[in-house]
Write an enzyme that holds these catalytic residues in place. Structure first.
Site, mmCIF file in Angstrom:
data_model
loop_
_atom_site.group_PDB
_atom_site.id
_atom_site.type_symbol
_atom_site.label_atom_id
_atom_site.label_comp_id
_atom_site.label_asym_id
_atom_site.label_seq_id
_atom_site.Cartn_x
_atom_site.Cartn_y
_atom_site.Cartn_z
ATOM 1 C CG ASP A 120 -2.449 -0.585 1.002
ATOM 2 O OD1 ASP A 120 -2.749 -0.675 -0.033
ATOM 3 O OD2 ASP A 120 -2.549 -1.733 1.879
ATOM 4 C CG ASP A 182 -7.884 -2.915 -2.774
ATOM 5 O OD1 ASP A 182 -8.653 -4.333 -3.653
ATOM 6 O OD2 ASP A 182 -8.604 -2.879 -1.467
HETATM 7 N N1 GLY Z 1 -8.527 -2.850 1.537
HETATM 8 C C1 GLY Z 1 -9.030 -1.300 0.939
HETATM 9 C C2 GLY Z 1 -10.017 -1.432 1.062
HETATM 10 O O1 GLY Z 1 -11.111 -1.178 2.216
HETATM 11 O O2 GLY Z 1 -10.450 -0.526 -0.008
#
Ligand code: GLY
Length: 404
Positions: A120, A182
């Site tokens: 991330d 994501d």
């Molecule tokens: N996993 C990141 C989100 O909740 O969008």
């Protein structure tokens, strides 16, 4: 090999200078006025939020029923959104408090540039330091460029050529290689890193990840799975499943938004038409879906069993609105108008009191009714820091679109 990628990168750069369209948009004056007021209100909200924030912590969410906050440390995936939001607000209002607070929290965040345990880093570092390098004019700026380059290097360590992806989550089973949709949001950092360093390996990783994801994450209707479990050695697909959605085969709303945004960025950065096509296909799935409500704020999952009584996810609307407003600028007139009008409806809905919190309510967060993780029963019907960030970004994009 390195030269080949540098050539592709240079071609994309030349194309980006020669093929950009200048679509024009008939913006709604009432919404523009509301956006100005929303930014002013947001500054006061974020001052209230900042007052309640413990030193060295980041806002995560707030529970209205118990009037309690949840904060995080800098290694949490959302730590970039608070500084990023402060910087958007600073750009708009030039309020010196926002600059001071952004600089303070960026110093807390900086150490994450060396974090190799998360996929991330794009969210964490590009939404924060990426915005700072463009918009925060400090007297003594931090070295944003080297912080971001180090972040890109850390993120790249999670790329596995055997799979063709950056690893999202670690698994107890050493054979597993988990990738979530994501992760498309973390690629923008890598494109920037190639641009400023001339090192094409970042570009190559981003393109390879996007191509692998395009091949395996999407269904024939262009909805996406949340998680693909690849075989770490062979790159074969072992499982297609969900973590945060209703079911393995369902369309989790925020996941669809991440995919739309991700492939729109892919087209911006490469000018490769296959990514534009992918973004249009995702948009078509979302915008024509019979379960998208008239106010365009999605239910948390397009296949939630209790629709129309299912919870909405306002964060999915913020992300989708922001993505559509960029995608509209790469589209022909008919599609551009559809994307623009849908984003406009989303922004109007988010700006009304159902979603936009009143002063000092909602813990100081801007937007109410986000959904984090229903299967885990965490962050259900609460404000979410990324819901605020992409709401501000979408309003900024709306304002900055060229007028017809
Ligand atoms: N996993 C990141 C989100 O909740 O969008």
């Amino acid at each position: 090999m390195k030269n080949q990628w540098l050539l592709i990168f240079s071609f994309a750069l030349i194309m980006s200078c020669t093929t950009t369209k200048t679509a024009r948009f008939a913006k709604d004056k009432t919404l523009l006025t509301a956006i100005d007021q929303n930014f002013k209100d947001a500054v006061e909200q974020y001052k209230f939020l900042a007052k309640n924030l413990p030193a060295d912590k980041f806002p995560k969410t707030y529970f209205p029923k118990t009037d309690t906050y949840e904060f995080s440390n800098s290694e949490w995936w959302c730590s970039g959104f608070y500084p990023g939001s402060l910087i958007y607000l600073y750009e708009h209002t030039k309020d010196p408090f926002l600059q001071t607070e952004a600089e303070r929290i960026l110093k807390v965040l900086e150490k994450e540039k060396n974090n190799t345990t998360t996929h991330d880093l794009g969210f964490m570092m590009f939404c924060s330091f990426g915005n700072a390098k463009d918009l925060l004019k400090s007297a003594n700026p931090m070295d944003y460029k080297s912080i971001l380059l180090q972040s890109a290097k850390s993120l790249s360590t999670r790329f596995a050529p055997s799979v063709g992806c950056i690893k999202s989550w670690d698994s107890r089973n050493p054979k597993d290689f988990l990738v979530i949709i994501d992760n498309m949001m973390n690629l923008e950092l890598l494109f920037w890193a190639t641009r400023v360093s001339g090192d094409s390996s970042f570009y190559k990783i981003a393109v390879t990840h996007a191509n692998t994801t395009m091949k395996h994450h999407f269904r024939p209707d262009f909805s996406s799975y949340h998680v693909i479990n690849y075989d770490k050695e062979t790159g074969g697909v072992q499982q297609k499943k969900t973590a945060q959605g209703y079911a393995d085969g369902s369309a989790w709303a925020r996941g669809q938004a991440w995919g739309l945004y991700g492939y729109t960025v892919m087209f911006r950065e490469t000018h490769d038409k296959q990514y534009l096509e992918q973004a249009h296909n995702i948009a078509r799935f979302l915008l024509n879906h019979p379960n998208l409500p008239a106010d365009k704020i999605p239910f948390w999952d397009f296949n939630a069993p209790d629709i129309p009584n299912a919870l909405r996810d306002a964060s999915a609307a913020s992300i989708t609105a922001s993505a559509l407003l960029e995608l509209a600028t790469y589209s022909d007139a008919k599609m551009a108008s559809n994307y623009f009008k849908t984003a406009e409806t989303m922004l109007k809905s988010l700006s009304n009191p159902t979603y936009k919190a009143a002063f000092e309510k909602n813990g100081g967060f801007l937007i109410q009714h986000g959904v984090g993780h229903i299967p885990q029963k965490t962050e259900v019907d609460v404000p979410l820091t990324y819901g605020d960030y992409y709401y501000l970004e979408a309003m900024r994009r709306y304002k900055n679109l060229p007028n017809r």
